[in-house]
Enzyme design. Structure first.
Site, PDB file in Angstrom:
ATOM      1  N   LYS A   1       3.204   1.936 -95.420  1.00 54.75           N
ATOM      2  CA  LYS A   1       4.658   1.745 -95.445  1.00 54.75           C
ATOM      3  C   LYS A   1       5.049   0.272 -95.396  1.00 54.75           C
ATOM      4  CE  LYS A   1       5.553   4.221 -91.749  1.00 54.75           C
ATOM      5  NZ  LYS A   1       4.191   4.681 -91.428  1.00 54.75           N
TER       6      LYS A   1
ATOM      7  N   ASN B   1      11.559   0.084 -89.725  1.00 54.96           N
ATOM      8  CA  ASN B   1      10.383  -0.035 -88.859  1.00 54.96           C
ATOM      9  C   ASN B   1       9.667  -1.359 -89.049  1.00 54.96           C
ATOM     10  OD1 ASN B   1       8.886   1.381 -86.835  1.00 54.96           O
ATOM     11  ND2 ASN B   1       7.228   1.692 -88.292  1.00 54.96           N
TER      12      ASN B   1
ATOM     13  N   HIS C   1       0.294  10.944 -85.141  1.00 53.76           N
ATOM     14  CA  HIS C   1       1.436  11.167 -84.247  1.00 53.76           C
ATOM     15  C   HIS C   1       1.597  12.645 -83.864  1.00 53.76           C
ATOM     16  CE1 HIS C   1       2.460   7.078 -85.155  1.00 53.76           C
ATOM     17  NE2 HIS C   1       2.740   7.338 -86.414  1.00 53.76           N
TER      18      HIS C   1
END
Length: 452
Positions: free
Chosen positions: A149, A172, A218
């Protein structure tokens, strides 16, 4: 900063006052909202959060039960509202328009989820989405995925700015988006979006939405892998008809999501893909580059402009970044590789590797890294995963438990030969020994510098 007239007169609670939380408080106050803010770290409950010192700040206290019902702030002469410090868990949230939490707050197990009841729990990206109607005409690119990302976001931002298109990078990565100045007309906001941020967003309609890949990660925040994948897929569910969807099809889960969407641009990395620029070597960067090309094409850039941007892009810190050469040995910082899938490309990018890995494990195996095992001369394990990873690797390579990063660097330096690479690519989160992956990367660079 970015703010919205729609917030005027509304009440918000903000939980967590690190960078994004502090920016959220300031943006809400500037928009005329009433704000109750809290952080367990008393130092962050600072009067400096008030714009230009405006507001009374009643209730500022280290006690989590200081205010059963915070007083409604009154308007200041500047039109800004007072900031109240109080723990949202200790007050009645009925009548609040939203509870804004940091993406780091695990809402699947944090008591705020049950306490808020009918009050929406949102994040700063949702507030940005609400503010868009007040901004000059613009476009938004949203990038999600398990790996890649940050590089893809930075690459798209670089190509846009190199071409003369005004652009902001946030989400982010970099500065909180609400803390940044609005773009002029024709600008593009490029947002890196974690699954946590998407979970806290309900109305972000991306002009171009991107999914790079989905691999297990996650999972402590989700009921299972399917729930994690569904979180990523929500980025497309928020889009209007006709907006662009770009999806990498290198994994079955992402390919299945692409199958559900009409007119999706699919990114498949061809076998033997070569570098797309001096900082874009390896198959993982081939996907990042091909995705960035597709995004920029969707935004109307021509091939020559895109090619020029690829040629001048430089790698982000802590992503297979060359730190130094010491006694003929290269030292490479890939601290951002926080799971086995993100470490795998680094093991295929170098020959004769002294591999430093470990930390807070996200999985119980290193199977994704196996294709690169043949390049590893010796492994050095650190952190809470040290013993488990040493056990996993012992059948395939020489391995020793170093325990700490400093010790691993010293041991690798003692054994590496000229032409070898000492690679920090941990395949783990950093939180057992460091505040974040960036701190881990800086510690690696300091350890390397101590060898000189």
């Amino acid at each position: 900063m970015i703010t919205a007239t729609a917030w005027a007169g509304k009440r918000f609670a903000v939980l967590g006052l690190a960078r994004s939380g502090a920016a959220t408080v300031r943006a809400l106050l500037a928009g005329g909202a009433e704000v109750v803010a809290w952080d367990s770290d008393e130092a962050r409950r600072s009067p400096s959060l008030r714009l230009r010192g405006e507001g009374r700040g009643e209730g500022a206290s280290s006690s989590t039960t200081a205010l059963a019902t915070p007083p409604l702030p009154t308007l200041s002469p500047m039109g800004e509202r007072a900031l109240v410090f109080a723990d949202p868990l200790a007050i009645d949230l009925a009548g609040f328009d939203g509870v804004v939490v940091s993406p780091g707050v695990p809402i699947n197990r944090h008591p705020i989820a049950a306490h808020a009841v009918s009050t929406p729990i949102i994040g700063d990206i949702e507030l940005f989405a609400q503010a868009r109607t007040d901004l000059p005409p613009h476009k938004v690119v949203g990038i999600t995925g398990t790996n890649g990302k940050s590089t893809t976001t930075a690459l798209i931002h670089h190509i846009l700015t190199q071409s003369g298109i005004p652009a902001r990078m946030g989400g982010n990565i970099g500065l909180p988006i609400l803390a940044q100045d609005p773009l002029p007309a024709g600008g593009v906001y490029v947002l890196e979006l974690s699954s946590y941020q998407i979970d806290l967003t309900t109305s972000l309609d991306c002009d171009v939405a991107v999914l790079l890949n989905i691999t297990p990660d996650h999972l402590d925040r989700y009921a299972g892998f399917e729930a994690y994948a569904a979180s990523k897929a929500r980025l497309f569910a928020m889009q209007s008809d006709g907006h662009a969807a770009i999806i990498g099809t290198g994994d079955a889960t992402s390919a299945a999501i692409a199958d559900t969407l009409p007119h999706t641009t699919r990114i498949a990395v061809p076998a033997g893909a070569t570098a797309y620029g001096p900082a874009l070597a390896g198959p993982h960067n081939a996907q990042n580059a091909l995705t960035a090309i597709a995004v920029c094409e969707a935004l109307g850039l021509d091939a020559d402009t895109i090619r020029a941007g690829l040629a001048t892009y430089r790698a982000l810190p802590h992503r297979m970044a060359h730190v130094a050469d010491v006694n003929g040995v290269a030292y490479v910082d890939d601290s951002k590789a926080t799971n086995p899938d993100s470490t795998a490309p680094a093991l295929s990018a170098f020959g004769r590797i002294h591999w430093i890995l470990g930390g807070l494990a996200k999985s119980d195996d290193l199977d994704a890294c196996r294709p690169g095992f043949g390049n590893v001369v010796r492994a050095y394990t650190i952190g809470t995963a040290a013993e488990r990873f040493a056990e996993l690797l012992a059948p395939d390579m020489a391995v020793e438990i170093a325990g700490t990063l400093d010790a691993a660097v010293r041991r690798a330096a003692e054994q590496a030969q000229p032409g070898d690479t000492v690679l920090l690519s941990p395949a783990c989160a950093s939180f057992d020994q460091f505040s974040d992956f960036e701190a881990r990367g800086r510690a690696f660079a300091a350890a390397v510098e101590a060898l000189r």
